[in-house]
Structure formats: C-alpha cells, structure tokens
Design an enzyme around this catalytic site. Structure first.
Site, mmCIF file in Angstrom:
data_model
loop_
_atom_site.group_PDB
_atom_site.id
_atom_site.type_symbol
_atom_site.label_atom_id
_atom_site.label_comp_id
_atom_site.label_asym_id
_atom_site.label_seq_id
_atom_site.Cartn_x
_atom_site.Cartn_y
_atom_site.Cartn_z
ATOM 1 N N ARG A 118 -38.981 15.967 35.729
ATOM 2 C CA ARG A 118 -40.306 15.367 35.918
ATOM 3 C C ARG A 118 -40.173 13.844 35.899
ATOM 4 O O ARG A 118 -39.071 13.325 35.745
ATOM 5 C CB ARG A 118 -41.242 15.809 34.792
ATOM 6 N N CYS A 122 -40.908 8.418 43.581
ATOM 7 C CA CYS A 122 -40.751 7.043 44.060
ATOM 8 C C CYS A 122 -42.131 6.378 44.027
ATOM 9 O O CYS A 122 -43.071 6.891 44.625
ATOM 10 C CB CYS A 122 -40.206 7.058 45.482
ATOM 11 N N GLU A 157 -46.506 9.097 30.819
ATOM 12 C CA GLU A 157 -45.351 8.293 30.382
ATOM 13 C C GLU A 157 -44.581 7.690 31.559
ATOM 14 O O GLU A 157 -43.397 7.961 31.742
ATOM 15 C CB GLU A 157 -44.421 9.129 29.507
ATOM 16 N N CYS A 162 -36.821 3.411 40.849
ATOM 17 C CA CYS A 162 -36.272 4.004 42.065
ATOM 18 C C CYS A 162 -35.608 2.893 42.875
ATOM 19 O O CYS A 162 -36.155 1.800 42.986
ATOM 20 C CB CYS A 162 -37.415 4.648 42.851
ATOM 21 N N CYS A 164 -34.579 3.252 46.184
ATOM 22 C CA CYS A 164 -34.516 3.681 47.580
ATOM 23 C C CYS A 164 -34.768 2.477 48.497
ATOM 24 O O CYS A 164 -35.225 1.425 48.038
ATOM 25 C CB CYS A 164 -35.533 4.790 47.831
ATOM 26 N N CYS A 167 -38.220 0.923 48.062
ATOM 27 C CA CYS A 167 -38.399 0.120 46.838
ATOM 28 C C CYS A 167 -37.670 -1.219 46.965
ATOM 29 O O CYS A 167 -38.192 -2.262 46.547
ATOM 30 C CB CYS A 167 -37.898 0.881 45.617
ATOM 31 N N GLU A 311 -50.388 11.339 21.787
ATOM 32 C CA GLU A 311 -49.514 12.452 21.404
ATOM 33 C C GLU A 311 -48.866 12.149 20.066
ATOM 34 O O GLU A 311 -48.548 10.993 19.763
ATOM 35 C CB GLU A 311 -48.372 12.655 22.408
ATOM 36 N N GLU A 359 -39.223 23.004 26.441
ATOM 37 C CA GLU A 359 -39.938 22.593 25.222
ATOM 38 C C GLU A 359 -40.457 23.780 24.414
ATOM 39 O O GLU A 359 -41.390 23.642 23.625
ATOM 40 C CB GLU A 359 -41.065 21.628 25.600
ATOM 41 N N PHE A 361 -39.280 25.174 21.923
ATOM 42 C CA PHE A 361 -39.102 25.063 20.469
ATOM 43 C C PHE A 361 -39.792 23.832 19.884
ATOM 44 O O PHE A 361 -39.522 23.438 18.751
ATOM 45 C CB PHE A 361 -37.613 25.052 20.111
ATOM 46 N N HIS A 362 -40.652 23.198 20.670
ATOM 47 C CA HIS A 362 -41.378 22.022 20.170
ATOM 48 C C HIS A 362 -42.595 22.498 19.391
ATOM 49 O O HIS A 362 -43.335 23.383 19.838
ATOM 50 C CB HIS A 362 -41.808 21.177 21.366
HETATM 51 C C1 GAL Z 1 -43.650 13.283 25.334
HETATM 52 C C2 GAL Z 1 -44.195 13.815 26.659
HETATM 53 C C3 GAL Z 1 -44.700 15.233 26.491
HETATM 54 C C4 GAL Z 1 -43.701 16.062 25.745
HETATM 55 C C5 GAL Z 1 -43.389 15.413 24.414
HETATM 56 C C6 GAL Z 1 -42.412 16.206 23.569
HETATM 57 O O1 GAL Z 1 -42.827 12.179 25.519
HETATM 58 O O2 GAL Z 1 -45.232 13.023 27.139
HETATM 59 O O3 GAL Z 1 -44.981 15.792 27.760
HETATM 60 O O4 GAL Z 1 -42.538 16.187 26.511
HETATM 61 O O5 GAL Z 1 -42.822 14.159 24.662
HETATM 62 O O6 GAL Z 1 -42.227 15.567 22.327
#
Ligand code: GAL
Length: 685
Positions: A118, A122, A157, A162, A164, A167, A311, A359, A361-362
């Site tokens: 992810r 560009c 984030e 890039c 290319c 750019c 977050e 992710e 296990f997050h």
């Molecule tokens: C952040 C991101 C989220 C997720 C999170 C995991 O940096 O924006 O999508 O990946 O980390 O801790």
C-alpha cells in the site's frame, strides 16, 4: 475551540473495516451492539476500501458504506470518512502501470514497483489523480451532507517518494521556478565539485547523493508534490462538502516530509501514535517524554488549537521486534497523555481484528474472540467513560511560553552531507528530546517550531543542533532577543544556509553576532570518550560543579559573550563550553557541547527559574510523573497529572481544594498518591 462543533464530544473509536467482513453475515450487527459497550462514538471508515468501493473501473458499490453511515447517524456517532488513495486496486495497477511508483537508489535506473502492499502510488501521475478525483467526487456527492459525516480523512499516512519520469519532470519544473536559471542552480548546488555542472535541465535526471544541495531540494520537492497531491485530493471534498474539516493522519517524527509545510493544506491536524510503553524497564520516563514531544510537535503544526490522535493501539502492535502486553492501566494512561497534550480524540487502529492479512496479530478493540469480555475491551470502555467525564476539557488549548526548534530541513541537510559525525545525524529527534525533557519534568509546556516560524510571544526559544539556518531566521532571533527574549543555541548550529552551502566568515554563521561567539573548530569524540563542563564560580545561572559531556565539543571564542562554563579536559580545557551574551533586553546562550542529561537538566532548570516559566502545577514532580495544563476560552483550567512509573507516586497539590474529574469530581488537596500508571485531571473547585 471545537474542531467539529456538530460533534461536541471527544471522538473515541477508530479504524473500522466492515468491508473486510461483508462475507460474514451478522458482523456489522454485532459490532454495533458492542460499540456502546466500549464507549465507541466514532468510526474511521473507508481507509483502504478502494477495491470494495470501485470493484471495476467506473462501477461503484456504496451499499455497505450507506449501511454503516446510516447506522452511525441513527446513534449520533461521528464518522471520519476516508478517501481510498492509500491503496490502489489491482485493476488500476494492471491497466495503468504509470500509477505504480518507481523507486531507485540514485545510482541505478529506477524500477517500477509491482502492484503490492500500500502507500505506493505515484503522486504526479495524471491518471492516478483523475481516478482519485473521480472516487472522491463520488464519495463527496453521496455523503457530503450525511448527518454522520464529521471529518474527511484524506488517504493514509502519506509517505515515500516516486522517481518516475513524470516525477523527475515535475522536479525540474519546480527547480526552474525556484532558481530561475541553471547558473543560479549550479551555484546553489556547488556543482563545480566532481564535474557536476549541469548545462541543460534535462541532465537533472537522478537523485545524486554526492550533490547534497540536490538531495535537499529533492526532499523539499517530495513534500511539495505530496502537498500538491493532497490539495488535489481535497478539492472535490471542499467543493462538494463545504465546512467538513479535512485531515490526514501524520506520523510524528516521520522524516520523509516536512510536516510544517504539509499541515498548511489541512484544516485539522491528526496523527498516529504508537509508543511502545512496555519496551524496557527504566525506559518508561524517557519514552513518555519522547511521546510528549511528539504530541507537542503535532499540536504545534496548527498552534493554539486541539488536534486528533487518529490512531493508537489498545494493546500490542504486531510490528515491533517484541510486542509485549500493555500493563493494566497503561492503555488508559497513554490515552490520557494525548488529551493532556491537546488531543480532542482517542482513536485506535483498529476496532475489529481481521482474520488474515499482515495485521491479523495487531491489537484491536474487538478481538478474534469476539466478545466484550476481554481485558483490552474493558480498558477501552474505561477510556470511553473517562472521556465522557472530561467533556469540560474539550476544545481547550495549551499555551506554551517555550519554543523548541525542530527543523526538518536542517535535519535533511545534515543527513545529506557526508560527515562530520554519522551518529549525530540519526539522532536529531533524540537531541531535541534531550532538551525537551527538563521542561517536561517540571510541567513546563513547550511548542515546537521551525526556522520559518514566528517567535513572538515566547519567553524562551531553544534551537538544538540547528545545522541549517533558513533565510531570515538569524534576524528574527536578533529581534526576539533584542526585545527581551532568551535564545539558546548549541553545538553545530549555523553551519549551512538554505541550499546547504557552508557559511563563510565563521560559525555559527549569521547567529555569530547575537550569540557573541565564534566556533572555530569542532572535536568529535569517540563514542566511549568523555569531557567535562566546569561551571564558573558565581555565574549568573547559579549552577555550580562539574558535569559530563560527550560526542561533540565545539572549540569556541567568546566575542563579547560571558563564559559561564568551560571544558575540563583536552587541549581546549579552560575554553568556553557555555556562554551567555546580553543583546538588547535579552540574552543569547551558546552550549558548545552535547552535555549529559544532568547538565541539560541543570541548565534548562535554571533558565526556567530565571524566566519564571509557568508550570502546570506549582509542585515538585517525582520521577515518572508529568503535569500538563489545558486552558479553555472561558478561562477554565484543567491540570493533568500522569504517573508513568510502575510504582505509586506522591504529589503535593497544595492547600486549595480541586475536583478530580476522573474520580467523579471528588475533592482533592494536599498530598495525594497516584497509583502505578494512575492519573488525575484537576479542575478548580
Ligand atoms: C498505521 C497505519 C494503519 C495500521 C497501523 C498498525 O501506521 O496507518 O493502517 O497499519 O499503522 O499499527
């Protein structure tokens, strides 16, 4: 100041991905049963949903999102609605390869990335911009007036770059606008070096790390192009949904972008906060101060208003080397820390834990187990109750009298140069944090500024390791000090100008006059070497004794400045290590060497006393305890007391009774004990 007056509460919620669960009937019903139990009042939706929203080019599927938006509206919840540009769908990458980034090392030809992961589009590609505009227009026309819509969350984030051809062509256009002529550019980049002179703009075709001025400008361009992309992303949102604030989630000390610049494109600042509070015993206080600095930095991007913590994790993440459990109470403490520094939200990644993907296990509010009966869920619910109790704090601000200079361009230019000492370059944030800690320990609030920021209104400005000086910075410092301000500069300050060219006429360059010193040479010590700093008897700071120092020792001549401390060892023993120069009504200090924690603590502690800097609480704070003040437009004052130690800590609140909002308004005064990871939020009774 309320960030979104239509939703006058602390947002509590976070990333919610119902589109990952469409094949599991009943999941969304269950989630909406659990939200009120967790005190969740806000959902961040659609962040990586492009493939769900537009499964085929031009065919949109909004049914699942309509459902979530309507359910949220029916419950008075706030939706933070994302644009999906953080991850592009496979059909797009396949049909339009130009949307995929090209990466390179500055030596070999850049290569096109495959469609994977992810955050890798560009930013220049007209096709990508058109596709983003189309989906954003569709979202804004459909939900722009939806009662649940609180904020736009643009992309996710922003990061990376890039290389290319599109750019690089945009980079050349940007350079042409900046320099006007190739002659000016060749001069600014010192291209006589190694036969690098450019005779045609087309020759600027790679990011050559032997031309440090080029590298510095490339980094500026990456920020410029990201800001330009962001502005283009936000255009349909602002046009079709006027009045809905636009934000994007920033990443604290992320080095790839100049956030001070990027933030100009935003209505509201938000950021993602992932301190690892359980990392190592004894490190907690250091980490708490570092996290505090990150909050202050993010808040300062839009001074004088709250921000959002978009977050954070309710438990262990999955990406540190060790992902230990948060100790009971630590989640609550870390959430309250954000609020103490000015956040008007506690949001999480993530609300429901996915079953697959990298992710899985997050930590999440809703675990794989699925019920409300987990420790993490209960701790989240506790934060929800706390935030309700803290409503009187909502919209209030932090008003520091100290500014700490953290300048991304200076950091870039130091990193772009070869030498003089590699270990310093990787530690710029740590250097700034070392100067932050003495204030944090005393409950003195700090703003973060850069070399372009106004300095008026501050009593003290501290600029550690300010290698690059922006145009006009030195004259602003002179005006600030002349008017009565106190300025502190340190070793390796004032070395280069805005294009990375070294100043002639002696360091610290244009700051030489106000500081009253000339730093003739710099000694770089081995990692295990030490020198000492000896304070002169009866000096104006009132500090006495000998302190340790390491790594960097500028050898300095006082030119009008008074020597307050000298080196204890080596051939420069007895020469100035700390000086003070009276200038107009103020004072300018030069700390010529890095200084141990004890030295920085004694120095800044003495300045804080001399300048009578206001403290959140008029009390000695024991180790591990921090204090913060948020002030309302109506004059309300709320003092946050946070105990990061894993042991109880006693604090003397003084005789006046106050109410603790976290204890149902119970009256408190005198000596109180904060339990391990405990907190209080005090309101005048
Ligand atoms: C952040 C991101 C989220 C997720 C999170 C995991 O940096 O924006 O999508 O990946 O980390 O801790």
């Amino acid at each position: 100041m309320l960030l979104q007056p239509r939703f006058p509460f602390f947002l509590h919620g976070g990333d919610y991905n119902p589109d990952q669960w469409l094949h599991v009937p009943g999941t969304v019903d269950e989630d909406f049963r659990l939200f009120p139990l967790a005190g969740v009042n806000s959902l961040s939706v659609g962040i990586f949903s492009w493939a769900a929203l537009e499964p085929e080019e031009g065919r949109y599927e909004f049914g699942w999102l309509d459902d979530v938006m309507d359910r949220a509206a029916a419950r008075g919840m706030a939706v933070v609605l994302a644009t999906p540009s953080g991850a592009k769908p496979a059909w797009m990458a396949e049909k339009y390869p130009e949307v995929r980034r090209m990466t390179g090392d500055g030596v070999h030809e850049p290569a096109r990335e495959q469609q994977c992961r992810r955050h890798n589009h560009c930013p220049t590609s007209p096709v990508y911009r058109a596709k983003v505009r189309a989906v954003n227009e569709a979202l804004a026309s459909r939900y722009g007036r939806h009662p649940a819509l609180a904020f736009w969350h643009v992309s996710n984030e922003y990061n990376g770059e890039c290389r290319c051809p599109l750019c690089l062509a945009a980079f050349r256009d940007w350079l042409r606008a900046r320099y006007g002529s190739l002659e000016a550019l060749n001069e600014a980049w010192w291209t006589g070096f190694w036969a690098h002179a450019y005779s045609d703009w087309s020759q600027i075709a790679c990011i050559d790390d032997s031309v440090d001025g080029l590298v510095l400008d490339w980094k500026r361009f990456v920020t410029h192009q990201t800001a330009d992309f962001l502005r283009a992303e936000a255009e349909p949102l602002r046009r079709l949904a006027p009045g809905v604030p636009v934000t994007t989630n920033l990443m604290g000390f992320y080095e790839g972008l100049d956030y001070m610049r990027l933030a100009r494109e935003l209505d509201v600042v938000s950021w993602d906060n992932y301190p690892q509070y359980h990392e190592r015993p004894g490190e907690t206080e250091r980490l708490a101060a570092m996290t505090g600095l990150a909050h202050d930095y993010m808040r300062s991007l839009k001074p004088g208003r709250p921000f959002l913590m978009m977050e954070s994790s309710p438990g262990p993440v999955n990406w540190y080397h060790h992902n230990r459990l948060l100790r009971p109470g630590q989640h609550r403490l870390k959430s309250l820390q954000a609020v103490a520094h000015g956040a008007d939200s506690v949001q999480y990644f993530q609300i429901r834990k996915g079953r697959g993907g990298s992710e899985k296990f997050h930590a999440a509010v809703i675990d794989h187990e699925g019920s409300e009966n987990t420790r993490m869920f209960r701790e989240v619910a506790q934060v929800g109750r706390d935030l309700e109790a803290l409503r009187p704090v909502l919209g209030s601000v932090v008003r520091p009298r100290v500014a700490l200079v953290f300048d991304r361009e200076s950091d870039w230019s130091q990193k772009a140069a070869q030498g003089p000492l590699e270990s310093i370059k990787t530690g710029y944030a740590d250097t700034v944090a070392a100067h932050y800690r003495p204030f944090w320990k005393r409950g003195v609030a700090v703003d973060v500024v850069d070399g372009d920021s106004p300095l008026d209104g501050y009593s003290l400005v501290v600029a550690p390791d300010l290698f690059l000086l922006r145009d006009g910075f030195a004259s602003r410092v002179e005006a600030f000090v002349r008017g009565g301000g106190t300025f502190v500069a340190t070793w390796l300050t004032g070395i280069v100008g805005p294009t990375g060219l070294c100043f002639r006429g002696g360091f610290p360059g244009p700051l030489r006059k106000v500081l009253g010193v000339w730093a003739e040479e710099t000694d770089y010590l081995y990692d295990d070497e030490r020198n000492s700093v000896e304070f002169a008897a009866g000096n104006r700071l009132g500090v006495s004794g000998s302190f340790g120092t390491s790594l960097v020792c500028d050898v300095v001549h006082a030119e009008g400045a008074e020597t307050v401390a000298t080196y204890g060892r080596d051939f420069y023993a007895g020469t100035p290590a700390l000086t003070a120069n009276r200038f107009g009504k103020g004072e300018a200090w030069y700390l010529a060497t890095r200084g141990d924690e004890a030295l920085l603590d004694a120095f800044h502690g003495a300045l804080a006393r001399r300048l009578a800097l206001p403290r959140a609480l008029d009390a000695e704070l024991p180790e591990g305890v921090s204090a913060h003040l948020r002030e309302g437009e109506d004059g309300a004052r709320h003092v946050f007391l946070l105990n990061f130690a894993s042991a109880p800590r006693a604090v003397d609140l003084g005789p006046a009774p106050r109410r603790d909002l976290l204890a149902a308004g119970a009256s408190v005064s005198g000596a109180v004990t904060l339990p391990p990871f405990g907190a209080m939020v005090l309101e005048d009774a």
